[in-house]
Each structure stands twice: as C-alpha cells, then as structure tokens.
Scaffold this motif. Structure first.
Motif, PDB file in Angstrom:
ATOM      1  N   ARG A   1       0.827  -1.209   0.000  1.00 12.96           N
ATOM      2  CA  ARG A   1       0.000   0.000   0.000  1.00 12.96           C
ATOM      3  C   ARG A   1       0.860   1.258   0.000  1.00 12.96           C
ATOM      4  O   ARG A   1       0.519   2.267  -0.618  1.00 12.96           O
ATOM      5  N   GLU A   2       1.988   1.201   0.673  1.00 12.23           N
ATOM      6  CA  GLU A   2       2.907   2.339   0.694  1.00 12.23           C
ATOM      7  C   GLU A   2       3.441   2.635  -0.706  1.00 12.23           C
ATOM      8  O   GLU A   2       3.504   3.793  -1.137  1.00 12.23           O
ATOM      9  N   LEU A   3       3.804   1.572  -1.438  1.00 10.07           N
ATOM     10  CA  LEU A   3       4.288   1.750  -2.804  1.00 10.07           C
ATOM     11  C   LEU A   3       3.187   2.290  -3.708  1.00 10.07           C
ATOM     12  O   LEU A   3       3.424   3.162  -4.549  1.00 10.07           O
ATOM     13  N   ALA A   4       1.968   1.781  -3.502  1.00  9.03           N
ATOM     14  CA  ALA A   4       0.850   2.238  -4.334  1.00  9.03           C
ATOM     15  C   ALA A   4       0.547   3.705  -4.076  1.00  9.03           C
ATOM     16  O   ALA A   4       0.303   4.484  -5.007  1.00  9.03           O
ATOM     17  N   SER A   5       0.545   4.121  -2.813  1.00 10.24           N
ATOM     18  CA  SER A   5       0.235   5.525  -2.474  1.00 10.24           C
ATOM     19  C   SER A   5       1.311   6.477  -2.977  1.00 10.24           C
ATOM     20  O   SER A   5       1.037   7.655  -3.206  1.00 10.24           O
ATOM     21  N   ALA A   6       2.529   5.970  -3.153  1.00 15.10           N
ATOM     22  CA  ALA A   6       3.630   6.805  -3.675  1.00 15.10           C
ATOM     23  C   ALA A   6       3.688   6.788  -5.203  1.00 15.10           C
ATOM     24  O   ALA A   6       4.624   7.300  -5.794  1.00 15.10           O
ATOM     25  N   ASP A   7       2.675   6.173  -5.845  1.00 12.34           N
ATOM     26  CA  ASP A   7       2.579   6.078  -7.307  1.00 12.34           C
ATOM     27  C   ASP A   7       3.732   5.302  -7.928  1.00 12.34           C
ATOM     28  O   ASP A   7       4.035   5.459  -9.109  1.00 12.34           O
ATOM     29  N   VAL A   8       4.356   4.454  -7.141  1.00 19.48           N
ATOM     30  CA  VAL A   8       5.430   3.621  -7.681  1.00 19.48           C
ATOM     31  C   VAL A   8       4.865   2.574  -8.633  1.00 19.48           C
ATOM     32  O   VAL A   8       5.513   2.187  -9.608  1.00 19.48           O
TER      33      VAL A   8
END
Length: 322
Positions: A313-320
């Motif tokens: 979720r952290e990667l998704a929220s950072a648009d990675v």
C-alpha cells in the motif's frame, strides 16, 4: 523458474554446485565466462533442458542467446529483403519459434527412455543448428552446386509473377501470386494483357521486372478491395495488406473466431488472439480478462518478493506502481 520454486539465488547455487554470483550473472544475461558445465548443473537442478544458441563449443558458442541472432547467423536473414539491399530479417526471434519443437520431441523421448530403463537423459541442443532443418532446400542446393541463394524480394522460384503491388490510396498494397498457367491466363483476361497470356512460367520468371511494371500500372489507380474481389473470384491468390484496425473485420479471421472479446478493467472492447490451430476435439483456452499494466503487481510483490500489505500500500500511495 528459480522464483517459481521459491528459491533464493544462494539456494539454487548450492543445488547447482556454483556461486550466487554466477547465478546473478546468468540471470542478467552476462554469459561470457560462465562455463557450460555450470549451465548444465543449473538445468539439472531446475529439471529442465539446456539449449545453446550456437552450441557449447566452437567460435560462435559465446553468442548471446537471442533468437534474432540465431536467425541471422543460421542464414535466414540473408534470404529476406530485396537484392542489393540490407536484409529485412524474418519476423521476431525466429529460431525461438522453431527450435523449441525439437526440445519438446527430445523431452518426450527422454521420458519414454526413462520409463523403459529407469535412466535419465541429458538434452543438449543448439538452437541455430536445429533451425537449419528449415533451410534444408538451400543447404542441399549449396551442397549440389555451390550456389548460395540471396534475397529475392517477394519473388518465388516456382510461381511468377508474385509480389506486393501498390493500389489506390496512401500506402495501400495488394499481395498477388500466380501459381499456374491457368491463373496467369485468368489474370491476363482481367488486366487486358492479351499479348502475354501464352507466356510459360519460365518466360514469366525471366520477364518478372517488366511484368511487375505492367501490374503496378494496372493496379495503382484501382481500390484494393475491388481488385481483391476480382482476383479471388477468378481463382487467383490475392489479398490486400491490412492495417491493424482492419484485421478485426477480415472475413477469414472472423470465420475462424480468431479475435476473442474479453473484459478489461479500462476498455470496453478489448480482444485477444485465439490459438492459431482449430482442433476437432479440443477448444482453445479463453482467458477471462485481458491483461493490463500491473495486473500481477500484488502477486509478484506479496508472493515472490514477500512484501506485506502495508509495504504494498505504501508503494501504491507513492505512485510507484502506476
């Protein structure tokens, strides 16, 4: 294969009696310096076969294992294109498509041998060498008279005239192949070539340049659809070249159900290609959805890389992942 088994590079290295550094080099296609025996041990550990582009030994054994290279070195590219011009090359990594069939037969033979004797088989195949079977006529021609055949454009040694000719419109073309004297007479009747109708295939081949010019003059101002219908009705092999958006309406592809509508997350009219084969007792697998970028993100990140939900979720929220 290593990741599918859930092994680290170190675990595979242990099973293959090598180092994790060697595994890393191989996975990054840094083949020079990697010994053939190491590749063999890795294949044994992964229960798979060994396929070298140009074999394990010899001056070409270090070539990178890409089918495009195999096609060029084996001689396929030299037969493509027009005389005096650089080769166009065959479509895609051609030897990747052909040589794997030999692997399949070898594996089946090894399985049968194992069931009969209890012993395994080590399969070692050169992709480029196996592909030469598909150049057998040219190899035999060379052995017979020492002649190396070159590129001849769209022409054929048995059919004449044969080529791709311009039709009305921007970048519009029609492919044509005359396969018999009867087809040639039919073409002459359609095109008004009454003075040429009695030419034999040998005479047509010798006069191919002139015939090409006359065909171009006849076709270049006429719609391709009209020409295609006339020629096919007369029993002559002819078809327009199609753009991608036109393929979906091609009658033959529609008849075979080649394009399969599938659901897509973002588009309403996505299609995928079906199998090239139509079997009497088996249907081709039909995917439930069309793929999109990132469709396997969660599986790769969670199951293969071991990331927990918070990390994903952290990667998704950072648009990675977008």
């Amino acid at each position: 294969l290593r990741e599918l088994r859930g092994w680290t590079q170190g675990q595979l290295a242990y099973k293959a009696q090598t180092t994790a550094a060697q595994i890393s080099r191989i996975e990054n296609d840094e083949r020079p310096g990697v010994q053939a025996v190491t590749i063999g041990r890795i294949a044994l550990a992964l229960d798979t076969t060994v396929e070298y582009l140009m074999g394990q030994t010899g001056e070409w054994s270090g070539y990178a294992g890409f089918g495009n290279n195999g096609s060029a070195v084996s001689g396929f590219h030299a037969l493509t294109g027009h005389p005096g011009q650089p080769p166009t090359g065959v479509f895609g990594p051609y030897t990747d498509f052909t040589s794997v069939r030999f692997n399949a037969l070898a594996i089946l033979g090894a399985v049968m041998h194992g069931r009969r004797t209890g012993n395994g088989q080590y399969i070692d195949m050169s992709q480029g060498e196996a592909a030469l079977h598909f150049l057998a006529p040219e190899c035999l021609r060379y052995l017979r008279d020492g002649r190396v055949r070159g590129a001849e454009g769209n022409r054929d040694e048995h059919f004449a005239p044969q080529g791709v000719y311009p039709t009305a419109g921007f970048d519009r073309w029609l492919a044509l192949s005359v396969r018999s004297d009867a087809e040639w007479r039919a073409l002459c009747a359609l095109a008004g070539f009454d003075d040429l109708s009695n030419m034999s295939v040998e005479e047509r081949a010798a006069a191919h340049d002139e015939l090409d010019r006359r065909l171009e003059t006849w076709m270049e101002t006429r719609p391709g659809e009209e020409l295609e219908a006339e020629l096919q009705s007369a029993g002559i092999a002819a078809h327009r070249t199609l753009d991608t958006h036109e393929l979906g309406d091609d009658p033959q592809l529609v008849h075979r159900g080649h394009f399969i509508p599938v659901a897509h997350r973002e588009f309403s009219n996505a299609v995928v290609e079906s199998s090239r084969l139509t079997l009497s007792a088996s249907r081709a697998a039909r995917p439930g959805t069309a793929p999109w970028f990132g469709i396997d993100n969660e599986r790769v990140l969670s199951e293969i890389l071991g990331y927990d939900g918070d990390r994903v979720r952290e990667l998704a929220s950072a648009d990675v992942l977008s």
